[in-house]
Design an enzyme around this catalytic site. Structure first.
Site, mmCIF file in Angstrom:
data_model
loop_
_atom_site.group_PDB
_atom_site.id
_atom_site.type_symbol
_atom_site.label_atom_id
_atom_site.label_comp_id
_atom_site.label_asym_id
_atom_site.label_seq_id
_atom_site.Cartn_x
_atom_site.Cartn_y
_atom_site.Cartn_z
ATOM 1 N N ARG A 66 -7.512 12.953 9.672
ATOM 2 C CA ARG A 66 -7.438 13.641 8.376
ATOM 3 C C ARG A 66 -6.501 12.920 7.407
ATOM 4 O O ARG A 66 -6.757 12.886 6.193
ATOM 5 C CB ARG A 66 -6.973 15.082 8.607
ATOM 6 C CG ARG A 66 -6.988 15.980 7.378
ATOM 7 C CD ARG A 66 -6.782 17.429 7.805
ATOM 8 N NE ARG A 66 -6.820 18.337 6.674
ATOM 9 C CZ ARG A 66 -5.739 18.952 6.163
ATOM 10 N NH1 ARG A 66 -4.552 18.722 6.687
ATOM 11 N NH2 ARG A 66 -5.851 19.777 5.146
ATOM 12 N N HIS A 70 -7.313 12.012 3.547
ATOM 13 C CA HIS A 70 -6.538 12.567 2.439
ATOM 14 C C HIS A 70 -5.805 11.485 1.666
ATOM 15 O O HIS A 70 -5.469 11.688 0.493
ATOM 16 C CB HIS A 70 -5.555 13.620 2.963
ATOM 17 C CG HIS A 70 -6.197 14.956 3.174
ATOM 18 N ND1 HIS A 70 -5.589 16.149 2.832
ATOM 19 C CD2 HIS A 70 -7.401 15.293 3.679
ATOM 20 C CE1 HIS A 70 -6.402 17.158 3.122
ATOM 21 N NE2 HIS A 70 -7.506 16.661 3.638
ATOM 22 N N ASN A 98 -2.318 19.751 1.204
ATOM 23 C CA ASN A 98 -1.500 19.092 2.220
ATOM 24 C C ASN A 98 -0.291 19.900 2.674
ATOM 25 O O ASN A 98 0.170 19.746 3.813
ATOM 26 C CB ASN A 98 -1.005 17.741 1.687
ATOM 27 C CG ASN A 98 -2.118 16.727 1.558
ATOM 28 O OD1 ASN A 98 -3.076 16.740 2.318
ATOM 29 N ND2 ASN A 98 -1.993 15.833 0.582
ATOM 30 N N HIS A 198 -14.498 17.524 11.538
ATOM 31 C CA HIS A 198 -14.066 18.882 11.860
ATOM 32 C C HIS A 198 -14.580 19.349 13.214
ATOM 33 O O HIS A 198 -14.423 20.517 13.566
ATOM 34 C CB HIS A 198 -14.504 19.858 10.762
ATOM 35 C CG HIS A 198 -13.627 19.823 9.554
ATOM 36 N ND1 HIS A 198 -13.865 20.581 8.423
ATOM 37 C CD2 HIS A 198 -12.504 19.108 9.280
ATOM 38 C CE1 HIS A 198 -12.931 20.333 7.518
ATOM 39 N NE2 HIS A 198 -12.103 19.444 8.013
#
Length: 340
Positions: A66, A70, A98, A198
């Site tokens: 992740r 991000h 975040n 995910h």
């Protein structure tokens, strides 16, 4: 690895490189052999640290995958997500997507420290994020191990404002997700494939209560059980829910199987199946029925994502010696440039 496995890796890498090249995102200095001479230890060091981190906490694999995502969606893949607050810098770590969510920073710190010892001022933090993401996914089940392209330099600023603007939220519709991905040069195939990350990890129960227990046109019994698992909308941030109830710590295609049963945990996931569109539903079905197709596309889309807005010009970026802070003016950077 046997000859058959090696051939599969080569074939996958060629497909990935051709896919990225076709959209004009590959840069001349972003290559799989960038550190072969200047820091060949990068592979063994990162792999060893990822193994240790995931052994301590399985969830860490998802967190590190992740982090790369991000980072790339805000100002490109420049390591900006790793910067702490400093004069003139508002850390992205405290953006809406975040704050109390992005994690794994100490693992990146450990990897960086080991690489600084082995190859001082050579490996960028942005490149560490890319290989740590790959090794994390592989450590918990992704096969085969795809090549990572290297040569990114680290940015010298962060933008909490852009993080709030461009990081997708759990309540996004499919149309919003398409626009969000399109803004950084990614298409619907990339959207569906990258969402498959995910299949591992956790989500805060607070978000499940806010967004996930009342998704329309889904498995009602599943939603009722999810509501019981996360009974209070005001639970603290430490209360978590698995994103995949069956194999939460294994990188597989169960994520897509769950969506087809109406068992996506959050709306932005379930919308991949619920939205009436030929591309998204066809891909969800294909990836649910053919794990190997998902395992082929995920690396291709990850490599493509890893080329977003990269800095390769020495005058525009740096190799941070500490991923949390921009190098001070007093530090004269001695960067080893890999020879092809």
């Amino acid at each position: 690895m046997g000859s058959t496995g090696a051939g599969a890796v080569v074939g996958l890498c060629l497909l990935a490189l051709m896919a990225v090249a076709s959209i004009g995102l590959v840069h001349a200095t972003l290559t799989p052999n960038f550190y072969d001479r200047s820091c060949p230890q990068i592979y063994s060091i990162v792999k060893a640290e990822i193994k240790k981190a995931v052994k301590v906490e399985k969830r860490m694999a998802a967190s590190l995958v992740r982090l790369h995502f991000h980072d790339c969606f805000v100002q490109g893949c420049d390591g900006s997500i790793l910067l702490d607050n400093a004069p003139g810098i508002l850390s992205e770590k405290f953006s809406l997507a975040n704050n109390n969510s992005a994690r794994g920073f100490p693992v990146i710190d450990t990897i960086k420290a080991a690489l600084e010892k082995a190859c001082p001022r050579t490996v960028s933090c942005a490149d560490i994020l890319a290989i740590a993401s790959r090794d994390s996914a592989v450590e918990v089940g992704l096969t085969p191990e795809y090549q990572v392209l290297f040569g990114r330099r680290d940015g010298t600023n962060a933008s909490r404002e852009l993080a709030d603007k461009f990081l997708p939220g759990p309540q996004f519709t499919y149309e919003q997700l398409k626009q969000n991905f399109s803004a950084v040069g990614l298409n619907e195939t990339d959207l569906v494939a990258l969402s498959g990350a995910h299949t591992i990890g956790r989500v805060r129960c607070q978000l499940v209560r806010l967004f996930g227990v009342n998704i329309p046109d889904t498995n009602a019994e599943f939603r009722a059980n999810l509501s019981k698992a996360c009974p209070n909308a005001s639970v603290d941030f430490s209360v978590l829910q698995n994103l995949d109830l069956k194999t939460p710590d294994k990188f597989d295609n169960n994520y897509y199987k769950n969506l087809r049963r109406g068992e996506g945990i959050i709306p932005s996931d379930q919308t991949l199946q619920n939205t009436d569109g030929p591309i998204n539903r066809a891909l969800v079905k294909d990836f649910a029925q053919n794990q190997e197709n998902f395992f082929k596309q995920f690396p291709i889309s990850t490599i493509k994502m890893g080329n977003i807005g990269v800095i390769t010009d020495r005058s525009k970026g740096q190799i941070r010696v500490n991923c949390r802070f921009v190098n001070p003016p007093s530090l004269i950077e001695q960067v080893l440039v890999a020879s092809e």
